[in-house]
Scaffold this motif. Structure first.
Motif, PDB file in Angstrom:
ATOM      1  N   ALA A   8      -0.208  31.166  44.339  1.00  0.00           N
ATOM      2  CA  ALA A   8      -1.379  30.561  43.699  1.00  0.00           C
ATOM      3  C   ALA A   8      -2.326  30.037  44.783  1.00  0.00           C
ATOM      4  N   ALA A   9      -3.607  30.200  44.522  1.00  0.00           N
ATOM      5  CA  ALA A   9      -4.613  29.782  45.497  1.00  0.00           C
ATOM      6  C   ALA A   9      -5.796  29.149  44.779  1.00  0.00           C
ATOM      7  N   LEU A  10      -6.626  28.474  45.555  1.00  0.00           N
ATOM      8  CA  LEU A  10      -7.877  27.915  45.050  1.00  0.00           C
ATOM      9  C   LEU A  10      -9.032  28.559  45.798  1.00  0.00           C
ATOM     10  N   ARG A  11     -10.033  28.996  45.046  1.00  0.00           N
ATOM     11  CA  ARG A  11     -11.292  29.463  45.620  1.00  0.00           C
ATOM     12  C   ARG A  11     -12.277  28.320  45.391  1.00  0.00           C
ATOM     13  N   ILE A  12     -12.734  27.738  46.476  1.00  0.00           N
ATOM     14  CA  ILE A  12     -13.597  26.557  46.396  1.00  0.00           C
ATOM     15  C   ILE A  12     -14.988  26.919  46.907  1.00  0.00           C
ATOM     16  N   ARG A  28      -8.885  28.380  40.207  1.00  0.00           N
ATOM     17  CA  ARG A  28      -7.492  28.707  40.521  1.00  0.00           C
ATOM     18  C   ARG A  28      -7.294  30.198  40.352  1.00  0.00           C
ATOM     19  N   VAL A  29      -6.658  30.814  41.360  1.00  0.00           N
ATOM     20  CA  VAL A  29      -6.304  32.224  41.335  1.00  0.00           C
ATOM     21  C   VAL A  29      -4.793  32.285  41.242  1.00  0.00           C
ATOM     22  N   ALA A  30      -4.264  32.983  40.222  1.00  0.00           N
ATOM     23  CA  ALA A  30      -2.822  32.980  39.957  1.00  0.00           C
ATOM     24  C   ALA A  30      -1.998  33.487  41.125  1.00  0.00           C
ATOM     25  N   ALA A  31      -2.416  34.557  41.775  1.00  0.00           N
ATOM     26  CA  ALA A  31      -1.660  35.094  42.905  1.00  0.00           C
ATOM     27  C   ALA A  31      -2.605  35.775  43.879  1.00  0.00           C
ATOM     28  N   MET A  32      -2.506  35.374  45.141  1.00  0.00           N
ATOM     29  CA  MET A  32      -3.359  35.938  46.182  1.00  0.00           C
ATOM     30  C   MET A  32      -2.644  35.783  47.515  1.00  0.00           C
ATOM     31  N   THR A  33      -2.753  36.772  48.368  1.00  0.00           N
ATOM     32  CA  THR A  33      -2.223  36.655  49.720  1.00  0.00           C
ATOM     33  C   THR A  33      -3.332  36.114  50.603  1.00  0.00           C
ATOM     34  N   LEU A  34      -3.117  34.935  51.148  1.00  0.00           N
ATOM     35  CA  LEU A  34      -4.117  34.270  51.987  1.00  0.00           C
ATOM     36  C   LEU A  34      -3.836  34.527  53.462  1.00  0.00           C
ATOM     37  N   VAL A  99     -14.286  28.874  50.295  1.00  0.00           N
ATOM     38  CA  VAL A  99     -13.081  28.655  51.099  1.00  0.00           C
ATOM     39  C   VAL A  99     -11.889  29.007  50.220  1.00  0.00           C
ATOM     40  N   LEU A 100     -10.934  29.747  50.767  1.00  0.00           N
ATOM     41  CA  LEU A 100      -9.695  30.079  50.064  1.00  0.00           C
ATOM     42  C   LEU A 100      -8.561  29.286  50.685  1.00  0.00           C
ATOM     43  N   VAL A 101      -7.836  28.534  49.851  1.00  0.00           N
ATOM     44  CA  VAL A 101      -6.723  27.708  50.321  1.00  0.00           C
ATOM     45  C   VAL A 101      -5.570  27.813  49.330  1.00  0.00           C
ATOM     46  N   PRO A 102      -4.350  27.504  49.771  1.00  0.00           N
ATOM     47  CA  PRO A 102      -3.228  27.505  48.833  1.00  0.00           C
ATOM     48  C   PRO A 102      -3.429  26.450  47.745  1.00  0.00           C
ATOM     49  N   ASP A 103      -2.945  26.736  46.545  1.00  0.00           N
ATOM     50  CA  ASP A 103      -2.949  25.755  45.458  1.00  0.00           C
ATOM     51  C   ASP A 103      -1.689  24.919  45.636  1.00  0.00           C
ATOM     52  N   ALA A 134     -17.741  16.336  56.421  1.00  0.00           N
ATOM     53  CA  ALA A 134     -17.610  16.090  54.979  1.00  0.00           C
ATOM     54  C   ALA A 134     -16.141  15.963  54.607  1.00  0.00           C
ATOM     55  N   ARG A 135     -15.859  15.037  53.685  1.00  0.00           N
ATOM     56  CA  ARG A 135     -14.535  14.882  53.065  1.00  0.00           C
ATOM     57  C   ARG A 135     -14.763  15.053  51.573  1.00  0.00           C
ATOM     58  N   LEU A 136     -14.257  16.161  51.038  1.00  0.00           N
ATOM     59  CA  LEU A 136     -14.510  16.496  49.638  1.00  0.00           C
ATOM     60  C   LEU A 136     -13.222  16.386  48.844  1.00  0.00           C
ATOM     61  N   GLY A 137     -13.212  15.529  47.845  1.00  0.00           N
ATOM     62  CA  GLY A 137     -12.046  15.357  46.991  1.00  0.00           C
ATOM     63  C   GLY A 137     -11.868  16.552  46.069  1.00  0.00           C
ATOM     64  N   LEU A 138     -10.640  17.074  46.007  1.00  0.00           N
ATOM     65  CA  LEU A 138     -10.362  18.191  45.108  1.00  0.00           C
ATOM     66  C   LEU A 138     -10.294  17.706  43.673  1.00  0.00           C
ATOM     67  N   ARG A 139     -10.668  18.561  42.766  1.00  0.00           N
ATOM     68  CA  ARG A 139     -10.579  18.233  41.341  1.00  0.00           C
ATOM     69  C   ARG A 139      -9.138  18.410  40.893  1.00  0.00           C
ATOM     70  N   PRO A 140      -8.644  17.520  40.034  1.00  0.00           N
ATOM     71  CA  PRO A 140      -7.256  17.654  39.576  1.00  0.00           C
ATOM     72  C   PRO A 140      -7.008  18.961  38.821  1.00  0.00           C
ATOM     73  N   GLN A 141      -7.974  19.404  38.049  1.00  0.00           N
ATOM     74  CA  GLN A 141      -7.846  20.645  37.289  1.00  0.00           C
ATOM     75  C   GLN A 141      -8.951  21.605  37.708  1.00  0.00           C
ATOM     76  N   PRO A 142      -8.591  22.804  38.199  1.00  0.00           N
ATOM     77  CA  PRO A 142      -9.627  23.777  38.553  1.00  0.00           C
ATOM     78  C   PRO A 142     -10.503  24.110  37.362  1.00  0.00           C
ATOM     79  N   ASP A 143     -11.727  24.597  37.632  1.00  0.00           N
ATOM     80  CA  ASP A 143     -12.693  24.927  36.597  1.00  0.00           C
ATOM     81  C   ASP A 143     -12.197  26.032  35.679  1.00  0.00           C
ATOM     82  N   GLU A 144     -11.548  27.044  36.238  1.00  0.00           N
ATOM     83  CA  GLU A 144     -11.093  28.169  35.436  1.00  0.00           C
ATOM     84  C   GLU A 144      -9.903  28.821  36.119  1.00  0.00           C
ATOM     85  N   ARG A 145      -9.243  29.672  35.422  1.00  0.00           N
ATOM     86  CA  ARG A 145      -8.077  30.371  35.985  1.00  0.00           C
ATOM     87  C   ARG A 145      -8.419  31.837  36.166  1.00  0.00           C
ATOM     88  N   GLY A 146      -8.007  32.383  37.342  1.00  0.00           N
ATOM     89  CA  GLY A 146      -8.331  33.774  37.635  1.00  0.00           C
ATOM     90  C   GLY A 146      -7.105  34.635  37.759  1.00  0.00           C
TER      91      GLY A 146
END
Length: 146
Positions: A8-12, A28-34, A99-103, A134-146
């Motif tokens: 699982a990953a996050l596209r921010i 949120r992306v269900a499965a991705m190789t980062l 930015v792509l990072v692990p979820d 910059a210090r950006l707080g992540l949202r607890p719930q991603p906007d959508e699921r991919g």
């Protein structure tokens, strides 16, 4: 720092308007190789140079680090009229990048670093190069699921 393989990953989507930074969208992306997390290079006591993001937990531990292909509002090399190249500062009022990072459930913030050391810059430059722009707080719930 995390291993390899699909996960699982996050596209921010990050936006910078002048000096204001924000997370515009977090998907949120269900499965991705980062790409693997990158360590900071050895600098021999000199300031770091470049642009990168760090995914950190509540204590500030780096969970994932990724370089940015272009420094927001950084310089660029251009061809001179008489030949050769020279560096110019590209002033943009707004930048948007992804930015792509692990979820990772431990993740709390995305830190953005942009560092272009100046000639003769030493101790202050090292500290400045390790201070996020910059210090950006992540949202607890991603906007959508991919």
């Amino acid at each position: 720092m995390a291993g390899t393989g699909p996960r699982a990953a996050l596209r921010i989507r990050v936006r910078r308007r002048h000096d204001e930074w924000s997370i515009e969208k977090q998907t949120r992306v269900a499965a991705m190789t980062l790409p693997p997390s990158r360590p900071l290079p050895a600098t021999g006591g000199r300031p770091y140079s470049g642009a990168w993001c760090e995914l950190v937990d509540a204590s500030g531990e780096v969970l994932h680090r990724t370089p940015l292909p272009l420094a927001p509002d950084g310089g660029m090399e251009v061809v001179a009229e008489g030949g050769g190249v020279h560096r110019v500062v590209a002033e943009h009022a707004e930048n948007v990048f992804h930015v792509l990072v692990p979820d990772d459930a431990r993740a709390r913030d995305l830190l953005v670093f942009v560092s272009e050391p100046r000639a003769g810059d030493t101790t202050a430059g090292v500290a400045r190069s390790r201070t996020p722009v910059a210090r950006l707080g992540l949202r607890p719930q991603p906007d959508e699921r991919g």
